[in-house]
Design a protein around this motif. Structure first.
Motif, PDB file in Angstrom:
ATOM      1  N   VAL A  34      17.059  45.623  21.672  1.00  0.00           N
ATOM      2  CA  VAL A  34      16.598  46.819  22.401  1.00  0.00           C
ATOM      3  C   VAL A  34      16.761  46.626  23.906  1.00  0.00           C
ATOM      4  O   VAL A  34      17.236  47.504  24.636  1.00  0.00           O
ATOM      5  N   LEU A  35      16.377  45.437  24.378  1.00  0.00           N
ATOM      6  CA  LEU A  35      16.504  45.163  25.802  1.00  0.00           C
ATOM      7  C   LEU A  35      17.965  45.183  26.240  1.00  0.00           C
ATOM      8  O   LEU A  35      18.317  45.687  27.312  1.00  0.00           O
ATOM      9  N   THR A  36      18.809  44.598  25.353  1.00  0.00           N
ATOM     10  CA  THR A  36      20.247  44.613  25.676  1.00  0.00           C
ATOM     11  C   THR A  36      20.771  46.044  25.763  1.00  0.00           C
ATOM     12  O   THR A  36      21.532  46.409  26.660  1.00  0.00           O
ATOM     13  N   GLN A  37      20.333  46.896  24.794  1.00  0.00           N
ATOM     14  CA  GLN A  37      20.768  48.296  24.788  1.00  0.00           C
ATOM     15  C   GLN A  37      20.261  49.025  26.028  1.00  0.00           C
ATOM     16  O   GLN A  37      20.982  49.795  26.663  1.00  0.00           O
ATOM     17  N   MET A  38      19.000  48.749  26.367  1.00  0.00           N
ATOM     18  CA  MET A  38      18.438  49.387  27.556  1.00  0.00           C
ATOM     19  C   MET A  38      19.179  48.949  28.809  1.00  0.00           C
ATOM     20  O   MET A  38      19.460  49.758  29.709  1.00  0.00           O
ATOM     21  N   TYR A  39      19.516  47.702  28.878  1.00  0.00           N
ATOM     22  CA  TYR A  39      20.241  47.202  30.037  1.00  0.00           C
ATOM     23  C   TYR A  39      21.616  47.863  30.129  1.00  0.00           C
ATOM     24  O   TYR A  39      22.060  48.268  31.213  1.00  0.00           O
ATOM     25  N   GLN A  40      22.272  47.927  28.952  1.00  0.00           N
ATOM     26  CA  GLN A  40      23.598  48.551  28.942  1.00  0.00           C
ATOM     27  C   GLN A  40      23.517  50.023  29.367  1.00  0.00           C
ATOM     28  O   GLN A  40      24.360  50.520  30.123  1.00  0.00           O
ATOM     29  N   ASN A  41      22.484  50.714  28.850  1.00  0.00           N
ATOM     30  CA  ASN A  41      22.312  52.126  29.247  1.00  0.00           C
ATOM     31  C   ASN A  41      22.035  52.254  30.746  1.00  0.00           C
ATOM     32  O   ASN A  41      22.558  53.134  31.439  1.00  0.00           O
ATOM     33  N   ALA A  42      21.171  51.376  31.229  1.00  0.00           N
ATOM     34  CA  ALA A  42      20.859  51.412  32.661  1.00  0.00           C
ATOM     35  C   ALA A  42      22.101  51.139  33.494  1.00  0.00           C
ATOM     36  O   ALA A  42      22.327  51.759  34.551  1.00  0.00           O
ATOM     37  N   GLU A  43      22.920  50.215  33.030  1.00  0.00           N
ATOM     38  CA  GLU A  43      24.150  49.911  33.765  1.00  0.00           C
ATOM     39  C   GLU A  43      25.104  51.103  33.776  1.00  0.00           C
ATOM     40  O   GLU A  43      25.736  51.410  34.788  1.00  0.00           O
ATOM     41  N   ARG A  44      25.177  51.738  32.580  1.00  0.00           N
ATOM     42  CA  ARG A  44      26.033  52.931  32.522  1.00  0.00           C
ATOM     43  C   ARG A  44      25.513  54.016  33.469  1.00  0.00           C
ATOM     44  O   ARG A  44      26.274  54.687  34.159  1.00  0.00           O
ATOM     45  N   LEU A  45      24.167  54.200  33.475  1.00  0.00           N
ATOM     46  CA  LEU A  45      23.584  55.193  34.380  1.00  0.00           C
ATOM     47  C   LEU A  45      23.841  54.829  35.840  1.00  0.00           C
ATOM     48  O   LEU A  45      24.153  55.684  36.670  1.00  0.00           O
ATOM     49  N   ARG A  46      23.720  53.537  36.148  1.00  0.00           N
ATOM     50  CA  ARG A  46      23.965  53.106  37.516  1.00  0.00           C
ATOM     51  C   ARG A  46      25.408  53.367  37.930  1.00  0.00           C
ATOM     52  O   ARG A  46      25.695  53.864  39.021  1.00  0.00           O
ATOM     53  N   GLN A  47      26.323  53.051  36.998  1.00  0.00           N
ATOM     54  CA  GLN A  47      27.736  53.272  37.291  1.00  0.00           C
ATOM     55  C   GLN A  47      28.041  54.761  37.467  1.00  0.00           C
ATOM     56  O   GLN A  47      28.806  55.154  38.348  1.00  0.00           O
ATOM     57  N   THR A  48      27.404  55.567  36.558  1.00  0.00           N
ATOM     58  CA  THR A  48      27.598  57.022  36.679  1.00  0.00           C
ATOM     59  C   THR A  48      27.053  57.526  38.006  1.00  0.00           C
ATOM     60  O   THR A  48      27.684  58.341  38.700  1.00  0.00           O
ATOM     61  N   PHE A  49      25.857  57.050  38.353  1.00  0.00           N
ATOM     62  CA  PHE A  49      25.244  57.466  39.610  1.00  0.00           C
ATOM     63  C   PHE A  49      26.113  57.057  40.804  1.00  0.00           C
ATOM     64  O   PHE A  49      26.331  57.837  41.737  1.00  0.00           O
ATOM     65  N   GLU A  50      26.607  55.812  40.762  1.00  0.00           N
ATOM     66  CA  GLU A  50      27.455  55.338  41.847  1.00  0.00           C
ATOM     67  C   GLU A  50      28.732  56.158  41.932  1.00  0.00           C
ATOM     68  O   GLU A  50      29.211  56.493  43.015  1.00  0.00           O
ATOM     69  N   SER A  51      29.253  56.497  40.742  1.00  0.00           N
ATOM     70  CA  SER A  51      30.476  57.308  40.719  1.00  0.00           C
ATOM     71  C   SER A  51      30.224  58.696  41.303  1.00  0.00           C
ATOM     72  O   SER A  51      30.996  59.201  42.121  1.00  0.00           O
ATOM     73  N   GLU A  52      29.105  59.296  40.865  1.00  0.00           N
ATOM     74  CA  GLU A  52      28.778  60.623  41.383  1.00  0.00           C
ATOM     75  C   GLU A  52      28.453  60.560  42.875  1.00  0.00           C
ATOM     76  O   GLU A  52      28.786  61.458  43.642  1.00  0.00           O
ATOM     77  N   LYS A  53      27.807  59.466  43.266  1.00  0.00           N
ATOM     78  CA  LYS A  53      27.492  59.295  44.676  1.00  0.00           C
ATOM     79  C   LYS A  53      28.773  59.186  45.499  1.00  0.00           C
ATOM     80  O   LYS A  53      28.905  59.789  46.579  1.00  0.00           O
ATOM     81  N   GLN A  54      29.715  58.427  44.958  1.00  0.00           N
ATOM     82  CA  GLN A  54      30.991  58.306  45.650  1.00  0.00           C
ATOM     83  C   GLN A  54      31.712  59.653  45.716  1.00  0.00           C
ATOM     84  O   GLN A  54      32.300  60.007  46.741  1.00  0.00           O
ATOM     85  N   LEU A  55      31.660  60.391  44.570  1.00  0.00           N
ATOM     86  CA  LEU A  55      32.281  61.722  44.565  1.00  0.00           C
ATOM     87  C   LEU A  55      31.589  62.649  45.558  1.00  0.00           C
ATOM     88  O   LEU A  55      32.243  63.428  46.262  1.00  0.00           O
ATOM     89  N   GLN A  56      30.243  62.568  45.586  1.00  0.00           N
ATOM     90  CA  GLN A  56      29.512  63.417  46.516  1.00  0.00           C
ATOM     91  C   GLN A  56      29.884  63.078  47.961  1.00  0.00           C
ATOM     92  O   GLN A  56      30.080  63.963  48.791  1.00  0.00           O
ATOM     93  N   HIS A  57      29.970  61.805  48.248  1.00  0.00           N
ATOM     94  CA  HIS A  57      30.404  61.399  49.585  1.00  0.00           C
ATOM     95  C   HIS A  57      31.820  61.888  49.865  1.00  0.00           C
ATOM     96  O   HIS A  57      32.130  62.327  50.986  1.00  0.00           O
TER      97      HIS A  57
END
Length: 707
Positions: A34-57
């Protein structure tokens, strides 16, 4: 509790302990997954956020790099955070070089420091008020053209917390230049049309004036008809010019609305005088139904109201082959000192198809061309009328049935200047009217008497006019009021009744006041009757004046130009005419002399010659052309008024081809007293002479003119 050593456990206890360890391990493995899955999800969210942040910039960078607007973001300390590339025009630096620089230090030294100080102050005010501020402004830059801008300063709010301000400066210099070019083009168009009007009116003055002078010479009937057609065609052309000029002014938003206190009675009399003859010449019945209790004096642009109503009536006359036209003026109260005046024109004309009604108020549109191919005009009249009405806060609307007729309605707000009834009769209970005559005119008079609550009797309703006359003059036949002993106070009869019969009736009613209801076509002929004259179309104000007054008089002066004209005779008066156009000088001179008014006329072909004559001779009136080379008419008038001499206070009348509505006030402001438009109208000339010459030098007679 301490765990028991394995060697001390029984076999069952050991097995249970091992099972417990297995379950614990499985739980931990599950938790790890579960922790591994949560970490993976969080990483995906972070990457998505960073990607959207970069796009927004990227989007922000693209927007700020490519927008033509100058946008600056400031923090709560008035320090630069971010800005568009266009700001370099004002800052002289890239946005990366401006980070956290105070707002008042952002701009190039060439920028007007007063503007910088004002913007710094306004952004601080928005930071405190948290309200958006919008305004137009001009940025002055040393050595460069001014920048015209439209500025918006907005607070950056997150919830209730303000984190700074956004300053958007939109350059509208090109837009303003385009607007100026459009306005200049409109002025050029208006100037061109005005010049064209002047150039056309000048020769038209000669054409019409010489034609009218020619009509005074011995001519056979065919030649007189030719002259009449020439004058009529000249008037039609002038009407077209007036429409085009009016429309050009409205289209360029240069139309002037001048509210003044005016007499509604005078306005109605002028409308009746102008349109009545046209209707009767075409064999149409024109009726005027005016609310007797409408306020007598209003505040509004009476010249424009008159223009609209006359336009609607003229259209009704043009498009009505037979039948009747009714002008109705009513009102509703909209406040203590305000009314909405409602003027409707109803005709029995050709009507308008439903699909054509939307086109009526379009400029230059002519509907139903097949049915109206014989109708002359520009098609601008209704468009002009509606735009004039709307510029005064009103409107013109239409209700029409094809083949039956149309009703055009003008609704316009007016202030009340004097809240007395337009037509009131004193002691109406003491008045009883005998009506002698039949037909539509007499029925219209009866309707007005009912509105005024006046008792009246129509003698012999089923008889013809001639039969009525014989019955009335028959001494053996009792009058209709003999039975109850009540006597008539007034008698109104139509002009078709022979005067000899009315004379006998007058003997039978010695205390009765008599009035004759005359056709407007005959109104300018030598009056053969000594009774008060009321003219068709009968107006309720005329009728009330007749009922209120106990002396013989003409209740309305008719102002008409064609084919009948009032004539004045001038004796002992001297006039100066100044015009640089030789033919127009001759036309005006001959109109004043040749069998029309009898003035002694001295002419001058320019201002210099005219000033010399003014210094040598005294004149009763001066006619001076407005547009002359060198010194124009206004400058000549100023010179006459400023120099000592016999004509310093003499009335000066401008002769002008510029007949805009505001020209009278312009000439008066320039020191002149009046003006006569070109082509010169003889009745307008007679009006000016009557108004400005000494009364003892002017006498009135009656004559027929052209036709």
């Amino acid at each position: 509790m301490d765990e028991e050593p394995l060697e001390n456990m029984t076999l069952d206890q050991a097995r249970a302990e091992i099972e417990s360890l297995r379950r614990s391990l499985r739980r931990r493995e599950r938790d790890n997954r579960v922790l591994t899955q949560m970490y993976q999800n969080a990483e995906r969210l972070r990457q998505t956020f960073e990607s959207e942040k970069q796009l927004q910039h990227l989007y922000n960078d693209l927007l700020l790099s490519n927008t033509p607007n100058m946008i600056i973001l400031l923090n709560e300390n008035q320090e630069y955070i971010l800005g568009s590339s266009a700001c370099a025009r004002l800052t002289g630096a890239r946005h990366t070089e401006l980070s956290l620089r105070p707002f008042n230090l952002l701009f190039r030294p060439e920028i007007d420091p007063d503007w910088v100080e004002k913007m710094d102050r306004l952004t601080r005010e928005v930071l405190e008020s948290r309200e958006v501020l919008r305004f137009n402004d001009t940025i002055r830059v040393d050595g460069e053209p001014d920048i015209h801008v439209r500025t918006t300063i907005s607070p950056m709010l997150v919830g209730t917390v303000c984190h700074g301000t956004t300053v958007a400066v939109n350059d509208v210099t090109e837009l303003m230049l385009a607007q100026q070019r459009a306005e200049e083009a409109a002025r050029s168009k208006a100037s061109f049309l005005a010049n064209m009007s002047h150039e056309i009116r000048t020769p038209m003055n000669a054409i019409k004036g010489l034609s009218e002078l020619l009509a005074l010479t011995p001519l056979n009937q065919t030649q007189k008809n030719y002259i009449k057609n020439i004058v009529g065609s000249a008037d039609s052309l002038i009407s077209v010019i007036n429409d085009v000029l009016d429309f050009s002014k409205i289209d360029a938003n240069r139309i002037e609305i001048v509210p003044v206190a005016y007499s509604l009675n005078k306005l109605i009399d002028e409308i009746a005088g102008v349109i009545g003859l046209r209707a009767e010449e075409k064999g149409l019945h024109l009726f005027m139904e005016i609310a007797p209790d409408i306020p007598s004096h209003l505040v509004g642009d009476d010249a424009r109201i008159k223009q609209i109503v006359l336009n609607l009536l003229s259209n009704a006359v043009k498009y009505t082959p037979s039948g009747q036209i009714v002008l109705k003026i009513a009102y509703t109260r909209t406040g203590p000192d305000q009314i909405e005046m409602v003027c409707s024109v109803k005709d029995t004309g050709i009507g308008i198809r439903p699909e054509d009604i939307p086109l009526l108020f379009d400029a230059f549109a002519r509907v139903d061309l097949k049915a109206n191919r014989s109708i002359q005009g520009t098609g601008l009249g209704l468009a002009i009328s509606q735009r004039l009405a709307r510029s005064m806060g009103g409107d013109v609307t239409i209700d029409s049935e094809y083949g039956v007729g149309s009703t055009f309605t003008l609704r316009i707000p007016q202030e009340v200047a004097e809240d007395t009834a337009l037509a009131a009769v004193e002691n109406p209970e003491e008045i009883r009217v005998l009506l002698v005559g039949t037909g539509a005119r007499m029925e219209n008079a009866r309707r007005m008497l009912r509105e005024l609550h006046i008792a009246h009797t129509l003698f012999g309703e089923d008889d013809s006019d001639i039969g009525l006359a014989k019955n009335l003059s028959d001494q053996s036949r009792p009058l209709p009021d003999s039975d109850d002993g009540e006597k008539f106070s007034h008698c109104l009869y139509t002009d078709i009744i022979p005067e000899r019969d009315i004379a006998q009736l007058r003997q039978r009613l010695p205390d009765c006041r008599f009035g004759v209801l005359r056709s407007i076509i005959n109104s300018m002929e030598e009056p053969g009757r000594t009774d008060a004259m009321l003219f068709s179309p009968l107006v309720v104000t005329e009728l009330s004046r007749f009922l209120n007054q106990n002396r013989r008089m003409t209740t309305r002066r008719i102002k008409q130009a064609d084919p009948l004209s009032a004539r004045i005779q001038v004796t002992g008066a001297k006039a100066l005419v100044v015009d640089d156009n030789r033919i127009n000088l001759m036309v005006c001179e001959k109109m004043l002399v040749l069998g029309l008014y009898g003035l002694e006329v001295v002419s001058a072909s320019g201002a210099s010659e005219g000033l010399q004559l003014c210094s040598e001779q005294a004149f009763d009136i001066l006619f001076i052309d407005h547009m002359m080379p060198g010194m124009d008419g206004v400058e000549m008038t100023t010179a006459i008024r400023s120099r000592p001499g016999p004509n310093r206070k003499a009335p000066v009348v401008a002769l002008t081809a510029n007949v805009a509505n505001d020209m009278r006030s312009y000439f008066i402001k320039c020191g002149m007293d009046d003006f006569v438009g070109k082509p010169i109208d003889r009745n307008e000339l007679a009006r000016v002479l009557t108004e400005w010459l000494p009364p003892e030098k002017v006498t009135k007679t009656w004559t027929k003119s052209i036709g």
